[in-house]
Design a protein around this motif. Sequence first.
Motif, mmCIF file in Angstrom:
data_model
loop_
_atom_site.group_PDB
_atom_site.id
_atom_site.type_symbol
_atom_site.label_atom_id
_atom_site.label_comp_id
_atom_site.label_asym_id
_atom_site.label_seq_id
_atom_site.Cartn_x
_atom_site.Cartn_y
_atom_site.Cartn_z
ATOM 1 N N GLY A 633 0.789 -1.234 0.000
ATOM 2 C CA GLY A 633 0.000 0.000 0.000
ATOM 3 C C GLY A 633 0.813 1.273 0.000
ATOM 4 N N ARG A 634 2.161 1.170 0.051
ATOM 5 C CA ARG A 634 2.986 2.393 0.043
ATOM 6 C C ARG A 634 3.149 2.948 -1.362
ATOM 7 N NH1 ARG A 634 1.162 3.762 3.756
ATOM 8 N NH2 ARG A 634 0.003 1.833 3.655
ATOM 9 N N ALA A 635 2.732 2.218 -2.395
ATOM 10 C CA ALA A 635 2.921 2.653 -3.781
ATOM 11 C C ALA A 635 1.712 3.421 -4.278
ATOM 12 C CB ALA A 635 3.165 1.438 -4.672
ATOM 13 N N GLU A 636 1.944 4.557 -4.884
ATOM 14 C CA GLU A 636 0.860 5.353 -5.461
ATOM 15 C C GLU A 636 0.616 5.014 -6.932
ATOM 16 O OE1 GLU A 636 2.277 9.330 -4.721
ATOM 17 O OE2 GLU A 636 0.922 9.567 -3.021
ATOM 18 N N ARG A 637 1.703 4.893 -7.709
ATOM 19 C CA ARG A 637 1.563 4.676 -9.149
ATOM 20 C C ARG A 637 2.078 3.326 -9.606
ATOM 21 N NH1 ARG A 637 4.791 9.452 -11.697
ATOM 22 N NH2 ARG A 637 4.613 8.038 -13.497
ATOM 23 N N HIS A 638 3.150 2.842 -8.971
ATOM 24 C CA HIS A 638 3.780 1.628 -9.459
ATOM 25 C C HIS A 638 4.298 0.791 -8.294
ATOM 26 C CE1 HIS A 638 6.251 -1.130 -11.825
ATOM 27 N NE2 HIS A 638 7.215 -0.902 -10.948
ATOM 28 N N LEU A 639 4.118 -0.534 -8.407
ATOM 29 C CA LEU A 639 4.624 -1.490 -7.426
ATOM 30 C C LEU A 639 5.381 -2.588 -8.146
ATOM 31 C CD1 LEU A 639 4.706 -2.828 -4.558
ATOM 32 C CD2 LEU A 639 2.552 -3.958 -5.201
ATOM 33 N N SER A 640 6.657 -2.752 -7.788
ATOM 34 C CA SER A 640 7.435 -3.909 -8.242
ATOM 35 C C SER A 640 7.629 -4.829 -7.054
ATOM 36 C CB SER A 640 8.812 -3.475 -8.777
ATOM 37 O OG SER A 640 8.706 -2.928 -10.071
ATOM 38 N N VAL A 641 7.369 -6.125 -7.248
ATOM 39 C CA VAL A 641 7.555 -7.115 -6.190
ATOM 40 C C VAL A 641 8.689 -8.043 -6.594
ATOM 41 C CG1 VAL A 641 6.495 -8.925 -4.810
ATOM 42 C CG2 VAL A 641 5.112 -6.987 -5.604
ATOM 43 N N VAL A 642 9.800 -7.950 -5.876
ATOM 44 C CA VAL A 642 10.926 -8.863 -6.094
ATOM 45 C C VAL A 642 10.608 -10.121 -5.298
ATOM 46 C CG1 VAL A 642 13.412 -9.186 -5.842
ATOM 47 C CG2 VAL A 642 12.498 -6.924 -6.419
ATOM 48 N N HIS A 643 10.178 -11.163 -6.015
ATOM 49 C CA HIS A 643 9.453 -12.282 -5.412
ATOM 50 C C HIS A 643 10.319 -13.542 -5.344
ATOM 51 C CE1 HIS A 643 6.357 -14.958 -4.274
ATOM 52 N NE2 HIS A 643 5.342 -14.447 -4.972
ATOM 53 N N GLY A 644 10.680 -13.947 -4.093
ATOM 54 C CA GLY A 644 11.456 -15.160 -3.935
ATOM 55 C C GLY A 644 10.895 -16.091 -2.886
ATOM 56 N N VAL A 645 9.621 -15.893 -2.498
ATOM 57 C CA VAL A 645 9.049 -16.711 -1.417
ATOM 58 C C VAL A 645 8.005 -17.704 -1.919
ATOM 59 C CG1 VAL A 645 9.483 -15.037 0.419
ATOM 60 C CG2 VAL A 645 7.364 -14.886 -0.907
ATOM 61 N N GLU A 646 7.840 -17.794 -3.217
ATOM 62 C CA GLU A 646 6.921 -18.758 -3.837
ATOM 63 C C GLU A 646 5.520 -18.657 -3.213
ATOM 64 O OE1 GLU A 646 9.007 -22.487 -3.547
ATOM 65 O OE2 GLU A 646 10.345 -21.965 -5.219
ATOM 66 N N GLN A 647 4.973 -19.799 -2.729
ATOM 67 C CA GLN A 647 3.592 -19.800 -2.241
ATOM 68 C C GLN A 647 3.440 -19.191 -0.842
ATOM 69 O OE1 GLN A 647 1.027 -20.597 -4.239
ATOM 70 N NE2 GLN A 647 2.692 -20.754 -5.743
ATOM 71 N N ALA A 648 4.556 -18.858 -0.193
ATOM 72 C CA ALA A 648 4.475 -18.300 1.168
ATOM 73 C C ALA A 648 3.768 -16.951 1.184
ATOM 74 C CB ALA A 648 5.879 -18.167 1.762
ATOM 75 N N LEU A 649 3.846 -16.203 0.087
ATOM 76 C CA LEU A 649 3.178 -14.910 0.040
ATOM 77 C C LEU A 649 1.671 -15.087 0.090
ATOM 78 C CD1 LEU A 649 3.167 -11.844 -0.300
ATOM 79 C CD2 LEU A 649 3.355 -12.188 -2.779
ATOM 80 N N ALA A 650 1.136 -15.959 -0.744
ATOM 81 C CA ALA A 650 -0.311 -16.187 -0.749
ATOM 82 C C ALA A 650 -0.780 -16.755 0.597
ATOM 83 C CB ALA A 650 -0.684 -17.130 -1.887
ATOM 84 N N ARG A 651 0.014 -17.664 1.180
ATOM 85 C CA ARG A 651 -0.373 -18.229 2.478
ATOM 86 C C ARG A 651 -0.387 -17.159 3.563
ATOM 87 N NH1 ARG A 651 2.924 -22.618 0.912
ATOM 88 N NH2 ARG A 651 4.653 -21.818 2.181
ATOM 89 N N ALA A 652 0.604 -16.266 3.539
ATOM 90 C CA ALA A 652 0.646 -15.207 4.545
ATOM 91 C C ALA A 652 -0.584 -14.308 4.441
ATOM 92 C CB ALA A 652 1.922 -14.378 4.382
ATOM 93 N N VAL A 653 -0.965 -13.961 3.221
ATOM 94 C CA VAL A 653 -2.132 -13.094 3.022
ATOM 95 C C VAL A 653 -3.404 -13.794 3.474
ATOM 96 C CG1 VAL A 653 -3.563 -11.981 1.270
ATOM 97 C CG2 VAL A 653 -1.073 -11.741 1.191
ATOM 98 N N ALA A 654 -3.517 -15.067 3.196
ATOM 99 C CA ALA A 654 -4.756 -15.793 3.503
ATOM 100 C C ALA A 654 -4.842 -16.251 4.946
ATOM 101 C CB ALA A 654 -4.890 -17.000 2.565
ATOM 102 N N GLU A 655 -3.689 -16.563 5.567
ATOM 103 C CA GLU A 655 -3.738 -17.308 6.826
ATOM 104 C C GLU A 655 -3.038 -16.654 8.013
ATOM 105 O OE1 GLU A 655 -2.006 -21.070 5.916
ATOM 106 O OE2 GLU A 655 -3.339 -21.446 4.200
ATOM 107 N N VAL A 656 -2.256 -15.615 7.826
ATOM 108 C CA VAL A 656 -1.446 -15.075 8.933
ATOM 109 C C VAL A 656 -1.924 -13.665 9.288
ATOM 110 C CG1 VAL A 656 0.876 -14.635 9.808
ATOM 111 C CG2 VAL A 656 0.508 -16.400 8.052
ATOM 112 N N PRO A 657 -2.818 -13.557 10.279
ATOM 113 C CA PRO A 657 -3.296 -12.230 10.683
ATOM 114 C C PRO A 657 -2.266 -11.530 11.560
ATOM 115 C CG PRO A 657 -4.274 -13.904 12.066
ATOM 116 C CD PRO A 657 -3.429 -14.632 11.049
#
Length: 677
Positions: A633-657
């Motif tokens: 949410g810190r990006a106003e116009r553009h967001l680049s995600v340097v992604h090396g965590v594979e499925q851990a990102l989706a799991r964190a969003v869905a399951e880790v409050p």
Amino acid sequence: MSTEPETTKDGEPDGTEAAEVSEAQAELEAQRVERERIERRKAEKQGPVESGTKLSGVAADLLAAVRAVESGEKPVAAVFADEPRRAAVAPEPVRRLPQPVVEPVRPGAGSVAAVAEVLVAGGAPGGLAGQVLGVLGEGAESRLREDPWQLLRVPGVRLEQADGFARTLLGGESSPGDERRGRAVVGWLLEQAALAGHTVLELPALTAALAQRGVPEPDDAVQSALAEGEALVFQDALEAEGGEGAEGAEAAVRVLVGLERYALAEESLADGVGRVINSAPGEGGSGAEAWEAAASGAAGELVRAVAGHGLVLHTGGEDSRVEVAELMRVAQGLGLRVWGAVHGPVGRARFAALVGADGPGVVTVAGLVGGLEGPGRDAEGAFDLDLLVVLDAPQLDVETAALVVESLPDGARLVLSGDPGVLWSVGAGRVFADLLAVRVCPRVASRTPDPGPLGELVSGIGVGELNQVEAPGKEVVIVPVRDAGEAVHRTVQLVADSVPRAIGVPVEETVVITPGHGGAVGTRALNAALKERLNPGPGRFGGFDAGDRVVYSPVPGRVLPGVVLGADSEGLRLSCSGEEVVVAREQVERCVRHGWALTAHQAVGGRWPAAVVVLPGDAAQALSRPWVYTAFGRAERHLSVVHGVEQALARAVAEVPAKPRTTRLPLLLGARPGEDG
């Protein structure tokens, strides 16, 4: 730094310019006000305390019990056996007004030398002497000799270091079961808990932590700390098994232990909330018709809520700030003295532009409570205003919130506005979330969505869904990486080349966000790589060169972005939001870091045209839904995600409050433990 026009008693500009105030000055002044408040309240309680005086409800009863232990009138065990009570908001709580700030007495060179001598004798760095004096005060050298574990009171000192210091000074008299060690470890654990956001700990959790730290009799250590007044105990009634009011059901009790400073802050905040709610004009009060006539558009619901209530909570994403800005302009148009407060200079500049040059003033929270920005105080010590709006409310820790609420005049309105999905405050407490949960005042949810692919992505994360979004303008770009080295390389490439060339956002308007400071892809490693590419140099000014991008932390938990201008005999010179700041040479290592790359906690409250969020493979365990929501949410116009965590990102969003925090504010406001709104 921008300045606000001085105002007359009625809040209108008088045509003169206010003196410019350094952001660092504002932060330090706010910290000083907080220290004075704590010392004043401690002094108020030095004598015997009768239940129901000064504090209220459970805190008053249990504080009186602890004082009875100190005087020998009551055995320590009885403190845990008192009849539990539930606290509630007092109908007419008394406002505690801030007192004039007293400049602390600075210790002389002799005192520093004496403390340094004791430290060195125990094998500790003599350079800690100034910090020890700041914590323990005059006579610190004697206190350290008598009780070496007092060293644990100094922020950053680890238990094993204090144990080593004690063994060197005491020799064979030092042991894990020493009563002094037990008391000190209780205080240290409670301080560590506060750093994690807790204002109190449940007794079983505290005793278990003591046992893990080698304290042989944890219960005795807790009772000793209570008897010495180094901690307070609270008992909160839980709902009886079988349901409230069940015949023959025995009421359960939750025993909590906490430090005095946070107990006082939560008591004060609860009382202040009750006062604000009860002293505000009702819906049928004077001017109701004018408020109703002005309630239109996206801000209509918020305006109507504020018209008849003293406290209103407003929730929404970044673009919901337009509703708050409109509310402030409406209230100003109705003749009210209106001020807005944000948590940093970046947020202040952004929100001031939204409010408009002719709109109400916008200040930082630190400058407001420190008296260096804003409306000033009236003859009774209260803020000279009618409506205060605090943005980024989730960043309010319990002590700052107490200072703000205490300082509101009777009849003033308070609006706390923020996004409940972002990371909570760095300091202890979860004030905004607790207030939302207990439902003691109106809650207005914004109907203004954050637009575009970025808004869609972040909104989904807020409800636990990591959605693929259409980004025809390259608003969101995923950059997969295999290892830490590649993550650093691609991050530097994005900031220095790809984002400026493909998106049109210059380097100075791009922020890098990563989960932590350490590790192969932490802020230290990324800042070193970014400096080498963007501003190489020998680091002639304590590791910094002119032109380096930095963050300056005048007090823990607050960061001011800036650029190095140079250095001289006075210290390192920075430009922070247009204001020149001089950081003394001895404070540079502790207070200044390179600032191309930040953690999400450092970045919260600010927004940049472009953000590069780095998720290396070893970051998987650090990810949670609030972290991802905040970083993306810190990006106003553009967001680049340097992604090396594979499925851990989706799991964190869905399951880790968010990690839970233990606080007493809901109980003090009348809610049951575990009750959630």
